[in-house]
Design a protein around this motif. Structure first.
Motif, PDB file in Angstrom:
ATOM      1  N   ASN A 121      37.288  20.654  41.502  1.00 53.02           N
ATOM      2  CA  ASN A 121      37.986  20.969  40.258  1.00 53.02           C
ATOM      3  C   ASN A 121      38.881  19.785  39.875  1.00 53.02           C
ATOM      4  O   ASN A 121      39.068  18.856  40.662  1.00 53.02           O
ATOM      5  CB  ASN A 121      38.753  22.290  40.374  1.00 53.02           C
ATOM      6  N   THR A 158      44.151  25.347  37.604  1.00 49.01           N
ATOM      7  CA  THR A 158      45.027  25.622  38.740  1.00 49.01           C
ATOM      8  C   THR A 158      45.484  24.327  39.409  1.00 49.01           C
ATOM      9  O   THR A 158      44.761  23.317  39.396  1.00 49.01           O
ATOM     10  CB  THR A 158      44.316  26.508  39.780  1.00 49.01           C
ATOM     11  N   GLU A 217      35.168  37.609  31.888  1.00 49.57           N
ATOM     12  CA  GLU A 217      35.750  37.363  33.204  1.00 49.57           C
ATOM     13  C   GLU A 217      35.313  36.010  33.754  1.00 49.57           C
ATOM     14  O   GLU A 217      36.081  35.300  34.398  1.00 49.57           O
ATOM     15  CB  GLU A 217      35.369  38.478  34.171  1.00 49.57           C
ATOM     16  N   GLU A 218      34.038  35.666  33.480  1.00 47.05           N
ATOM     17  CA  GLU A 218      33.527  34.389  33.965  1.00 47.05           C
ATOM     18  C   GLU A 218      34.246  33.237  33.271  1.00 47.05           C
ATOM     19  O   GLU A 218      34.615  32.250  33.899  1.00 47.05           O
ATOM     20  CB  GLU A 218      32.024  34.298  33.733  1.00 47.05           C
ATOM     21  N   ARG A 219      34.442  33.371  31.970  1.00 47.72           N
ATOM     22  CA  ARG A 219      35.152  32.325  31.235  1.00 47.72           C
ATOM     23  C   ARG A 219      36.567  32.138  31.764  1.00 47.72           C
ATOM     24  O   ARG A 219      37.036  31.016  31.949  1.00 47.72           O
ATOM     25  CB  ARG A 219      35.201  32.686  29.742  1.00 47.72           C
ATOM     26  N   ARG A 220      37.233  33.255  31.970  1.00 49.03           N
ATOM     27  CA  ARG A 220      38.605  33.178  32.461  1.00 49.03           C
ATOM     28  C   ARG A 220      38.672  32.584  33.865  1.00 49.03           C
ATOM     29  O   ARG A 220      39.567  31.808  34.195  1.00 49.03           O
ATOM     30  CB  ARG A 220      39.234  34.572  32.442  1.00 49.03           C
ATOM     31  N   ALA A 221      37.682  32.955  34.692  1.00 48.62           N
ATOM     32  CA  ALA A 221      37.646  32.410  36.046  1.00 48.62           C
ATOM     33  C   ALA A 221      37.452  30.904  36.025  1.00 48.62           C
ATOM     34  O   ALA A 221      38.089  30.153  36.771  1.00 48.62           O
ATOM     35  CB  ALA A 221      36.537  33.080  36.853  1.00 48.62           C
ATOM     36  N   LEU A 222      36.552  30.443  35.138  1.00 50.59           N
ATOM     37  CA  LEU A 222      36.308  29.012  35.026  1.00 50.59           C
ATOM     38  C   LEU A 222      37.557  28.276  34.538  1.00 50.59           C
ATOM     39  O   LEU A 222      37.904  27.204  35.045  1.00 50.59           O
ATOM     40  CB  LEU A 222      35.133  28.753  34.077  1.00 50.59           C
ATOM     41  N   GLU A 223      38.232  28.845  33.553  1.00 52.01           N
ATOM     42  CA  GLU A 223      39.447  28.208  33.046  1.00 52.01           C
ATOM     43  C   GLU A 223      40.536  28.166  34.113  1.00 52.01           C
ATOM     44  O   GLU A 223      41.241  27.168  34.267  1.00 52.01           O
ATOM     45  CB  GLU A 223      39.951  28.952  31.807  1.00 52.01           C
ATOM     46  N   ALA A 224      40.667  29.254  34.860  1.00 53.65           N
ATOM     47  CA  ALA A 224      41.664  29.283  35.930  1.00 53.65           C
ATOM     48  C   ALA A 224      41.349  28.234  36.987  1.00 53.65           C
ATOM     49  O   ALA A 224      42.237  27.541  37.493  1.00 53.65           O
ATOM     50  CB  ALA A 224      41.712  30.678  36.564  1.00 53.65           C
ATOM     51  N   LEU A 225      40.070  28.102  37.309  1.00 55.74           N
ATOM     52  CA  LEU A 225      39.652  27.126  38.310  1.00 55.74           C
ATOM     53  C   LEU A 225      39.964  25.714  37.862  1.00 55.74           C
ATOM     54  O   LEU A 225      40.368  24.863  38.664  1.00 55.74           O
ATOM     55  CB  LEU A 225      38.149  27.276  38.569  1.00 55.74           C
TER      56      LEU A 225
END
Length: 470
Positions: free
Chosen positions: A151, A134, A123-131
């Protein structure tokens, strides 16, 4: 590892012995320069040559913006520590990287990455990638108003973030108020102009309080969206609506002024002209002439006011009217229906036309006029425009919609409303011609005779003897 000509063998030999992944990337040329064995394992490369042969020119715009930011942020010798997720052979690898600027032997500046693997949760990896990917601009500010994080989208908009929060705003007080509310614990939204690398833009900003996960201090998390196109479109629409409302109000004013001034002048000039043609003594004749002169002077003033207000010459001339078929002498009495809500106007027109041998009848409004046309036989209809119950335009449309020969009878508008746009409406309603109030008696007689004897009945099919219907 075999160093390149731009790298010291001694330096490379020292890096090769480290277990920490180290690699060098040229952010301008978008190519790898060096990687130690630990970095090769991280990148899933069998050799340095294989890694350096990889094409990095197709990296995403987000990654390109991120490397550009790092190049600028470390140009003065500073170091930046942040997490990166790579996808060697399609599999994600997350590291905590320390990035600095390193100069090759020929002084070319490149980025030196020193990485430590991080066992991040999915979840952390995905959150970082989304950040990072975006399009929203995400920034984090300390309680002193200075930036802590941006970002890639925020960096692309503002560049290196070393200025206080409020300096971004076209109106600095907007930024000061926004950050003060957020630091006080209040989530706040604002639409404001901000200064970006692309120039001044409209951003929708959401600022809310938070905690720095590194220091535990109060922070301001700022989420921005560029809404310039929407704001400009709404402003253009509002301006167009305002302009249209102004034009509508001006049109209504001109229509009312034209009607209220020209209608009484019609009676004044018409009856004074009739008086001047009658048998008067010299003193009475002089008085009638004075009335005529004063009325015409006042009419000139009214016409000029309307012309100037409209911004163009009015097309209320016979040249702009459909051609009138030529003044033959009728072999019978022409029958004319005059529709007008003004008693003075009706009396004037009836007096003038009857004096010329016309059979003229009147009605008070468009609805009565329509009924008179349905049940009668007329050679010409003279139609006022601004009337109660049914106006002249609506009555004319209804007459043209009749299903017998009566739909072909010529209609001439007799009106004070002769703005260009109004005349176009009359033509669209099936009105053949117009006479401007105050009425020129000579023109009234000329046009009435011309249209009443124009031979319009000859184009009507002879059904049940309608051509001869009298």
């Amino acid at each position: 590892m075999e160093p390149s000509d731009n790298l010291s063998r001694q330096t490379c030999a020292a890096w090769d012995q480290l277990r920490r992944p180290i690699w060098i990337f040229d952010a301008v040329a978008l190519r790898g320069v060096y990687a130690n064995p630990a970095a090769l394992a991280l990148w899933g490369a069998e050799s340095l040559q294989e890694l350096l042969a990889r094409d990095f020119a197709a990296i995403s715009q987000t990654v390109k913006a991120r490397t550009d930011r790092l190049t600028k942020a470390t140009a003065d010798g500073s170091e930046v520590s942040e997490r990166w997720t790579f996808y060697p052979n399609g599999l994600p690898v997350t590291v905590q990287a320390t990035i600095s600027t390193y100069h090759l032997a020929d002084s070319t500046p490149v980025l030196l990455f020193e990485a430590s693997p991080v066992d991040a949760e999915p979840e952390e990896r995905r959150a970082l990638e989304a950040l990072r990917h975006t399009s929203s601009l995400i920034s984090l500010f300390g309680d002193d108003g200075l930036p802590l994080f941006a970002n890639p989208a925020a960096f692309a908009a503002y560049g290196r973030g070393d200025l206080p929060f409020e300096s971004r705003f076209a109106a600095i007080e907007n930024g000061q108020a926004l950050v003060a509310r957020a630091l006080a614990g209040e989530a706040t939204t604002l639409l404001s102009e901000v200064d970006t690398l692309k120039g001044r833009r409209w951003h929708h900003l959401d600022a809310r309080p938070g905690l720095d996960p590194v220091t535990g201090k109060t922070t301001v998390l700022l989420n921005e969206r560029d809404v310039t196109e929407t704001v400009e479109a709404q402003a253009a629409q509002a301006a167009a609506e305002h302009k249209a409302a102004e034009a509508e109000a001006r049109q209504a004013f001109l229509t009312e002024m034209s009607h209220e001034l020209r209608t009484p002048l019609n009676a004044v000039l018409g009856f004074s002209e009739l008086l001047s043609r009658s048998e008067l003594n010299p003193e009475q004749s002089e008085q009638a002439d004075r009335i005529q002169q004063g009325g015409h002077r006042l009419l000139s003033v009214v016409n000029e006011m309307i012309r100037v207000s409209e911004g163009a010459e009015l097309a209320a001339t016979s040249e702009a009217s459909p051609a009138v078929v030529n003044l033959p002498v009728p072999d019978r009495v022409p029958r004319v229906l005059y529709v007008d809500d003004s008693e003075a106007n009706r009396r004037l027109i009836v007096t003038v036309l009857r004096s010329q041998g016309f059979d003229c009848e009147t009605e008070n409004d468009g609805q009565q006029g329509l009924e008179a046309v349905r049940t009668g036989d007329w050679d010409l209809i003279l139609m006022d425009i601004q009337m109660p119950v049914m106006d002249g335009v609506a009555a004319s449309r209804a007459i043209r919609a009749l299903r017998d020969f009566r739909s072909r009878v010529p209609i001439v508008a007799v009106t004070a409303n002769t703005l260009v746009a109004q005349l176009e409406t009359y033509v669209a309603a099936g009105i053949n011609d117009w006479i401007e109030k105050p009425v020129d008696i000579g023109l009234l007689i000329e046009k009435s005779l011309g249209w009443a004897t124009s031979g319009w009945r000859e184009s009507v099919p002879d059904v049940a003897g309608t051509r001869e219907l009298r």
